[in-house]
Design an enzyme around this catalytic site. Sequence first.
Site, PDB file in Angstrom:
ATOM      1  CB  ALA A  96       0.698  -0.336 -28.302  1.00  0.00           C
ATOM      2  CG  ASN A 101       7.860   0.932 -39.065  1.00  0.00           C
ATOM      3  OD1 ASN A 101       6.927   0.563 -39.744  1.00  0.00           O
ATOM      4  ND2 ASN A 101       7.767   1.947 -38.217  1.00  0.00           N
ATOM      5  CD  GLU A 151       5.294  -3.879 -32.086  1.00  0.00           C
ATOM      6  OE1 GLU A 151       5.472  -4.017 -33.303  1.00  0.00           O
ATOM      7  OE2 GLU A 151       4.154  -3.905 -31.563  1.00  0.00           O
ATOM      8  CG  HIS A 174       5.391  -8.029 -35.591  1.00  0.00           C
ATOM      9  ND1 HIS A 174       4.636  -8.981 -36.226  1.00  0.00           N
ATOM     10  CD2 HIS A 174       4.520  -7.309 -34.831  1.00  0.00           C
ATOM     11  CE1 HIS A 174       3.358  -8.839 -35.861  1.00  0.00           C
ATOM     12  NE2 HIS A 174       3.275  -7.840 -35.010  1.00  0.00           N
ATOM     13  CD  GLU A 199      -0.235  -7.841 -35.843  1.00  0.00           C
ATOM     14  OE1 GLU A 199       0.213  -8.019 -34.696  1.00  0.00           O
ATOM     15  OE2 GLU A 199       0.247  -7.003 -36.629  1.00  0.00           O
TER      16      GLU A 199
HETATM   17 ZN   LIG Z   1       1.683  -6.799 -34.203  1.00  0.00          ZN
END
Ligand SMILES: [Zn+2]
Length: 1007
Positions: free
Chosen positions: A387, A391, A424, A427, A446
């Site tokens: 999905a 980065n 995201e 992250h 995660e």
């Molecule tokens: Zn993830």
Amino acid sequence: MAVEDACGKGLSFTAMGIEETSSVRNGRGPSDQWADSVVVRPRTTERHITVHKRLVLGFAVSILTLIAVTAVAVLLGLRFDECHEEGAAARPSNTSTSRANQSREPHVNHRDEDAQPWRHLRLPASLRPRHYDLRLSVYMDNFTFSGEVTIEVECVNATRFVVLHADRLEVERAAVYSDSKKPGVLRVSRHFRYPPTQVYVIALHRELKPLRTYKVNITFVAQIENELLGFFRSSYVLNGERRYLAVTQFSPTHARKAFPCFDEPIYKAAFKISLKHESTYLSLSNMPVEMSVMDEDGWVTNHFSRTPRMSTYYLAWAVCNFTYKEASTDGGVVVRLYARPNAIQRGSADYALQITKRLLQFYEDYFKVKYSLPKLDLLAVPKHPYAAMENWGLSVFVEQKILLDPEVSSFSYLMELTMVVVHEICHQWFGDLVTPVWWEDVWLKEGFAHFFEYVGTDFLFPKWNMEKQRFLTDVLHEVMLLDGLASSHPISQQVYQATDIERVFDWIAYKKGAALIRMLANVMGQPVFQRGLNDYLMTHMYGNAARDDLWNKFSEALKRVGKDINIKEVMDCWTLKMGYPVVTITKNESLDNTVSISQEHFVYDIDAKIRNPELFNVSFQWQIPLTFAMGNSSHISSESVIWVSNRTELHKISLMDEGMWLLGNINQTGYFRVNYDLENWRLLINQLMKNPTIISVGNRAGLIDDVFNLARAGYLPQNIPLEMICYLPQEREFLPWHAASRALYQLDKLLDRTEEYSLFSDYVLRQVASMYHRLGWPVSSSNGSIMQAAYQTEELQREVIMLACSFGNKHCHRQAVTLISDWISSNKNRIPPNVRDIVYCTGVSLMDEDVWEFIWMKFHSTSAVSEKKVLLEALTCSDDTYLLNRLLNLSLTSDLVPDQDVIDVIIHVGRNPHGRHLAWRYFREKWDILNSRYGEALFMNSKLINGVTEFLNTESELNELKDFIRNSGGGAGPAFARAVEIVEANVRWHRLYEQSFYQWLRKSPNS
Ligand SMILES: [Zn+2]
């Protein structure tokens, strides 16, 4: 990294009506435990044709050379080994184990390892990269690139070998320079590729010395692959013209496909990248462009700023001709969303851009740590294995998870997209800034990102109540289904090699991780939890951390507020062992005001405990933070927390009246199930019938999920769940309905081919009817108001319509047929986006072939990505096996269906009772093709295998499955074992419980 939380919006018809075999986060189902992510191999041989011929020849020659060189190297290494036998044997074992904290390594012959460090599955720890200077020239005309990397390395232990990762690269030249006072070239005795461990080795004549720094310089060429890994290409059509782009996907182990590097997360370094390409393209990377140099020949070189210390798998770049929209945070971070020009023009990027800007601010406030980079680009690409991928500074999303067309997108699409973005952005801290030491703790990053999907979405839309409510059905209930299997595994898994790394990215990592973190956050209380996180991020920023580092920070944070809890001790029992407990609370008959509380490993297959005694060690106990309360018809006591750590414990409670019930796991914050004595279940059911609102919404949903699953596993009689759902006509909230429909669709899968099926479907329809008539249908297309206030009502309305149409409500069928007919005759789609999937599927199933053709045509003509997917899934709802067959064949063998959607087509055909055997047969016939195309994909094989087998429920089908697995030679890892366990459980359920289930329905006063 976010994987698609598969939209199981597939409805399919039985003769009775639609059946939605997977229930949904608005269509997301428990059967979709495996995400939609896919690594797709090329459909054609195109890649081989377009490859530069010189390159092919080069590869062939180099492979032959390398085989020869490797053989020589092995021989040399063996001799080396003999010479050093004594010294090597005396040396301590591998340094990487201690370095990588908790990683457990397989037994290796340490003499071999020292003599031939390239044979080891992990890089030797002799060298540490500090800085990379990477220059790339990208040729979009023939999809190749050439590069030169200079890596500044620090020598930790004396070594003669430079061993670093490289895969699919053709190395042209390799050199090592001394970086100290006496600079100069070091003599290379040989350099070679060692494919089994994907490394490149430079062997030197002399040893590199500890504490000195050196420079490793390598030039190489490679292809821009047509496979979604490393540096790969994809394309889209703009104004009738095909355009190409090239982008990277390095997680978990694919940076080595784009440049030689120390490709393990622990080797953080700074990167300076420059990209040269034709000036008709633009290029992006993690950092902003520092300088852009135009050549006279129409080429441009972009020099990007140096990155902070980071892991290789978070590096990224892209070459494309997208356009963008931009926003800035108050703190001055520039956020841009890059997408194909027509999408930007249409405004499809606006929503994601706006929430990203707000989310950066949110996380900065929550974590009390600033976003580390000057910019964040979001790139919307047509094809991507996941999905999205987080980065640092350049996060990549598949278009369906970031582009939004408000006028045609359903609520579930909007919600899914929002959560992927929230994930995201989280992250950027949990992952990019602080990176897990090694892949066994991938669940740390995660699990956090998945948990924060709910916390962050609550910040954007407080009325959605994500963390308190939606989390339960979509995460907790879903993963407990999976983790209750005997074939489950601990959340922290041993990781030895590349294939193990792929394996750790599964729903256990994501969803159990999130559920455990939520449990912990609730035990600690939010302020202390937040303080612990801040401390963890501040201590480990730009570095790596393992789970113990986090547990220590949490214990410290608790200590500061006077609580002495050893979080590591508590959490180790949850993370190092698979599964979860069922806690049984019973009133103690002999002692007044005392309850007995016991725990045991919950498992659907009780026989598994006998077969695998070592897996279900009875002496093992969880440390369970159990909250519970007592109540009667008008009042519920305030909750209290007790830690349950023994197998059985007695606890004093305050005075209890005759009619009072006990309720455990308040608001379902804990990762376990709760069972009671039958008397208490009856009291709870009576309470729900009389006045459900005394019990919280979360607990109502929790009771439903627990009661169905306890019965399914044989802990409770089959009639208890059926009795409980009799209260549904009183239920006004979405979440308990959602929990109920998930459980009912699970049962439906078991029952829909039984003779007395209509007893069950009629029973369900009776519970649904009054709410269906009360709520009616949405009147027109939504106008955006859904974003806030209307969410609960619209979701409930949708859920009830889906149940009604699935189980055969005649009014629901007529309504769907009318809406489809109106669309066909007027050629105007007035169907509200939120129920389009239900209507399309119902129409395709009930109406003639022309409707199927009409939907097929619309699937081709629509340009809205969300609508395309819904139309494709509707095509699988037909009861015409000829059409289903045609769809299956077209999906697999033509370019009409995108690669990543083929799996979904097969699974959705399997969910349609008319397509089940077709899908199961098709899967077996095409297994070789499917396995070679999707075999490497994270999640893909398990999702497909689960999708085509979960409904099998007879002895002969079980044998078919076992025969197939034997003949196919396995090859899909744990997915087949899981499939067998699920089918065995189905068979067992029929043998043990079907009769009593129907017996109760026949006698039920409600029937
Ligand atoms: Zn993830």
